[in-house]
Design an enzyme around this catalytic site. Structure first.
Site, PDB file in Angstrom:
ATOM      1  N   ARG A  23       0.827  -1.209   0.000  1.00 27.24           N
ATOM      2  CA  ARG A  23       0.000   0.000   0.000  1.00 27.24           C
ATOM      3  C   ARG A  23       0.866   1.267   0.000  1.00 27.24           C
ATOM      4  NH1 ARG A  23      -5.220  -2.009   1.335  1.00 27.24           N
ATOM      5  NH2 ARG A  23      -6.027  -0.053   0.598  1.00 27.24           N
ATOM      6  N   ARG A  27      -2.751   6.514   0.765  1.00 31.37           N
ATOM      7  CA  ARG A  27      -3.110   7.563   1.722  1.00 31.37           C
ATOM      8  C   ARG A  27      -2.007   8.009   2.667  1.00 31.37           C
ATOM      9  NH1 ARG A  27      -8.187   5.947   4.787  1.00 31.37           N
ATOM     10  NH2 ARG A  27      -7.328   3.850   4.609  1.00 31.37           N
ATOM     11  N   ARG A  36      -6.118  13.382  -4.578  1.00 31.73           N
ATOM     12  CA  ARG A  36      -7.458  12.885  -4.264  1.00 31.73           C
ATOM     13  C   ARG A  36      -8.444  13.997  -3.957  1.00 31.73           C
ATOM     14  NH1 ARG A  36     -10.629  10.806  -3.321  1.00 31.73           N
ATOM     15  NH2 ARG A  36     -10.867   9.346  -1.619  1.00 31.73           N
ATOM     16  N   ASP A  72      -7.210  -1.293  -7.364  1.00 29.51           N
ATOM     17  CA  ASP A  72      -7.753  -1.919  -6.160  1.00 29.51           C
ATOM     18  C   ASP A  72      -8.262  -3.302  -6.506  1.00 29.51           C
ATOM     19  OD1 ASP A  72      -8.502  -1.104  -3.208  1.00 29.51           O
ATOM     20  OD2 ASP A  72     -10.155  -2.327  -3.967  1.00 29.51           O
ATOM     21  N   TYR A 145     -15.792 -10.213   0.069  1.00 25.53           N
ATOM     22  CA  TYR A 145     -16.373  -8.872  -0.088  1.00 25.53           C
ATOM     23  C   TYR A 145     -17.749  -8.939  -0.743  1.00 25.53           C
ATOM     24  CZ  TYR A 145     -12.529  -6.047   1.580  1.00 25.53           C
ATOM     25  OH  TYR A 145     -11.595  -5.449   2.385  1.00 25.53           O
TER      26      TYR A 145
HETATM   27  O1  CP3 Z   1       0.081   0.948  -3.146  1.00 23.33           O
HETATM   28  C1  CP3 Z   1      -0.593  -0.032  -3.419  1.00 23.33           C
HETATM   29  O2  CP3 Z   1      -0.568  -1.064  -2.718  1.00 23.33           O
HETATM   30  C2  CP3 Z   1      -1.414  -0.067  -4.677  1.00 23.33           C
HETATM   31  C3  CP3 Z   1      -2.791   0.139  -4.559  1.00 23.33           C
HETATM   32  C4  CP3 Z   1      -3.728  -0.752  -3.736  1.00 23.33           C
HETATM   33  C5  CP3 Z   1      -4.907  -0.228  -3.176  1.00 23.33           C
HETATM   34  N1  CP3 Z   1      -5.608  -1.265  -2.648  1.00 23.33           N
HETATM   35  C6  CP3 Z   1      -5.296   1.200  -3.215  1.00 23.33           C
HETATM   36  C7  CP3 Z   1      -6.373   1.720  -2.341  1.00 23.33           C
HETATM   37  C8  CP3 Z   1      -3.697  -2.124  -3.454  1.00 23.33           C
HETATM   38  C9  CP3 Z   1      -2.632  -3.163  -3.778  1.00 23.33           C
HETATM   39  C10 CP3 Z   1      -4.903  -2.430  -2.775  1.00 23.33           C
HETATM   40  C11 CP3 Z   1      -5.249  -3.809  -2.332  1.00 23.33           C
HETATM   41  C12 CP3 Z   1      -6.430  -4.015  -1.489  1.00 23.33           C
HETATM   42  N2  CP3 Z   1      -7.623  -3.339  -1.519  1.00 23.33           N
HETATM   43  C13 CP3 Z   1      -6.545  -5.051  -0.530  1.00 23.33           C
HETATM   44  C14 CP3 Z   1      -5.501  -6.116  -0.241  1.00 23.33           C
HETATM   45  C15 CP3 Z   1      -4.369  -5.633   0.573  1.00 23.33           C
HETATM   46  C16 CP3 Z   1      -4.694  -5.350   2.009  1.00 23.33           C
HETATM   47  O3  CP3 Z   1      -4.411  -4.238   2.443  1.00 23.33           O
HETATM   48  O4  CP3 Z   1      -5.183  -6.250   2.693  1.00 23.33           O
HETATM   49  C17 CP3 Z   1      -7.816  -4.930   0.056  1.00 23.33           C
HETATM   50  C18 CP3 Z   1      -8.374  -5.816   1.163  1.00 23.33           C
HETATM   51  C19 CP3 Z   1      -8.484  -3.850  -0.586  1.00 23.33           C
HETATM   52  C20 CP3 Z   1      -9.882  -3.377  -0.356  1.00 23.33           C
HETATM   53  C21 CP3 Z   1      -9.884  -1.963   0.069  1.00 23.33           C
HETATM   54  N3  CP3 Z   1      -9.817  -0.893  -0.803  1.00 23.33           N
HETATM   55  C22 CP3 Z   1      -9.942  -1.440   1.383  1.00 23.33           C
HETATM   56  C23 CP3 Z   1     -10.016  -2.286   2.649  1.00 23.33           C
HETATM   57  C24 CP3 Z   1      -9.915  -0.052   1.292  1.00 23.33           C
HETATM   58  C25 CP3 Z   1     -10.064   0.900   2.472  1.00 23.33           C
HETATM   59  C26 CP3 Z   1      -9.107   1.971   2.572  1.00 23.33           C
HETATM   60  C27 CP3 Z   1      -7.650   1.623   2.716  1.00 23.33           C
HETATM   61  O5  CP3 Z   1      -6.809   2.406   2.254  1.00 23.33           O
HETATM   62  O6  CP3 Z   1      -7.315   0.556   3.270  1.00 23.33           O
HETATM   63  C28 CP3 Z   1      -9.804   0.284  -0.090  1.00 23.33           C
HETATM   64  C29 CP3 Z   1      -9.672   1.612  -0.713  1.00 23.33           C
HETATM   65  C30 CP3 Z   1      -8.317   1.945  -1.228  1.00 23.33           C
HETATM   66  N4  CP3 Z   1      -7.560   1.110  -2.006  1.00 23.33           N
HETATM   67  C31 CP3 Z   1      -7.596   3.151  -1.034  1.00 23.33           C
HETATM   68  C32 CP3 Z   1      -6.385   3.019  -1.730  1.00 23.33           C
HETATM   69  C33 CP3 Z   1      -5.300   4.043  -1.865  1.00 23.33           C
HETATM   70  C34 CP3 Z   1      -8.072   4.384  -0.249  1.00 23.33           C
HETATM   71  C35 CP3 Z   1      -9.146   5.083  -1.001  1.00 23.33           C
HETATM   72  C36 CP3 Z   1      -9.079   6.588  -0.900  1.00 23.33           C
HETATM   73  O7  CP3 Z   1      -8.113   7.191  -1.377  1.00 23.33           O
HETATM   74  O8  CP3 Z   1     -10.032   7.175  -0.377  1.00 23.33           O
END
Ligand code: CP3
Length: 368
Positions: A23, A27, A36, A72, A145
């Site tokens: 990640r 954020r 954003r 995502d 999910y």
């Molecule tokens: O930098 C990276 O890793 C690349 C981008 C990436 C995102 N999500 C961006 C994102 C990756 C690889 C993911 C994977 C992801 N998404 C997972 C598996 C990894 C893990 O952390 O367990 C899961 C379970 C998700 C589902 C998801 N999407 C969640 C739980 C959330 C909540 C917010 C958070 O940041 O955890 C998201 C949204 C999300 N995905 C954001 C980002 C940058 C935040 C959204 C925003 O900017 O408002």
């Protein structure tokens, strides 16, 4: 060292341990938050120029050894027929509740459903000097999910489906696996140099249920990746990550990946001994360590590097481990100061560069 990360995945000798941060694009970076303010999350995912820029942000600021595509795991959902919103946690508009809901689910071809993803991959390959990791969600995690509709603590909805109507559960997992296989294989065909499955929730399953409901579907995805990776020199490394896998180590070798991600709840050395030297590992610092002072970060980095050398099948206590990619055990916390992430990257660099490289004089002397 443009291919350091790929060499570590393949268990080839490295000058130092490569490092990237789960990640890393997101954020925790002020430049991401600034972007954003002008574009919503799904627009960022669906606009190749924005996804490309966000992918590059951590490479520039942190100097990591690999980039991960900004996207995502839930991006394929709308084309499967399921609406999703982010606030920022994901919310599924109409969680699946019946056999009919599952039968109505589509398993789209990624080239038609999410062409913007492959476009972002192609753009990035022109910009990047470090390898690009493509990714998708593990079939079990995607299914979770779809059924739970969002975050959960008990996993009661998905487990109720698994245990009361396994036939429907398997149908759902098949659709998820087909969707994910297409997504990951097409990212590889577009130029992604490694393929990672985020099966975040697979660790909530018992070992027996992991083998029934998560492992075979992840295997299917990786088989599609192997086929798609034929054109790349040496194939495309496959990485499997699931949280809380300490109880699943006995099964991880069968998932079809040459790298397994581990979280911090398991000792890295112990895990390597159980996994055997043929598997590379990725991990496994507690993300919360980055909320502490730089001195603590350096000490904890040293501990992870030490653990990685145990059971790596390499040349003993000196130099970087064989088959270790340094990472956190889960995603970086949004409140992490970027300078602490930077301190982590620097600590891994300094501490894993041996005075003598793995094939240097010391290693040669020990050979008969
Ligand atoms: O930098 C990276 O890793 C690349 C981008 C990436 C995102 N999500 C961006 C994102 C990756 C690889 C993911 C994977 C992801 N998404 C997972 C598996 C990894 C893990 O952390 O367990 C899961 C379970 C998700 C589902 C998801 N999407 C969640 C739980 C959330 C909540 C917010 C958070 O940041 O955890 C998201 C949204 C999300 N995905 C954001 C980002 C940058 C935040 C959204 C925003 O900017 O408002």
């Amino acid at each position: 060292l443009p291919d350091l990360f790929l060499r570590a995945c393949r268990r080839e000798p490295v000058e130092r341990t490569p490092v990237w941060i789960m990640r890393q694009a997101g954020r925790s970076l002020p430049e991401y938050r600034a972007l954003r303010e002008r574009h919503d999350f799904l627009t960022c995912c669906r606009t190749p120029e924005l996804a490309c820029e966000i992918t590059l942000q951590p490479v520039r600021r942190l100097g990591v050894d690999a980039a991960i595509l900004f996207s995502d795991i839930l991006v394929p959902l709308p084309e499967m027929g399921v609406g999703v919103e982010f606030g920022p946690g994901p919310r599924i508009e109409r969680p699946l509740r019946s056999r009919a809901d599952v039968e109505a689910l589509r398993a789209p071809d990624a080239r038609e459903a999410t062409p913007f993803v492959m476009e972002a991959v192609r753009l990035l390959r022109r910009e990047l000097r470090v390898p690009l990791i493509g990714f998708a969600g593990g079939p079990f995690t995607l299914a979770t999910y779809l059924v739970e509709g969002g975050a959960t603590r008990s996993f009661a909805e998905i487990k109720s489906l698994l245990f009361s109507d396994p036939a429907t559960a398997h149908l759902l997992l098949e659709r998820c696996a087909a969707t994910v296989a297409s997504s990951l294989a097409e990212q590889v065909r577009a130029g992604a140099q490694a393929a990672m499955l985020f099966d975040t929730w697979a660790g909530v399953l018992s070992p027996e249920d992991f083998r029934a409901f998560a492992l075979p579907y992840a295997r299917r995805v990786f088989a599609a990746v192997v086929e798609a990776g034929d054109d790349h020199r040496g194939g495309v490394p496959r990485i499997y990550y699931a949280g809380e896998t300490a109880g699943l180590l006995g099964s991880l070798a069968e998932v079809g990946a040459e790298v397994v991600g581990l979280d911090w709840r398991v000792d890295l050395g112990e895990a390597r001994r159980r996994l055997g030297p043929q598997l590379a590992v990725q991990g496994n610092l507690d993300p919360a360590v980055l909320l502490g002072p730089p001195e603590l970060i350096r000490r904890r980095v040293a501990g992870v590097l030490r653990g990685a050398r145990v059971g790596d099948g390499g040349h003993g206590p000196a130099g970087p481990a064989l088959g270790h990619v340094f990472n956190l055990g889960h995603g970086i916390l949004p409140t992490t100061p970027p300078e602490n992430a930077r301190a982590l990257v620097e600590a891994v660099r300094e501490q894993s560069s041996a005075a003598e490289a793995p094939l240097g004089p010391a290693a040669r002397r020990s050979e008969p």
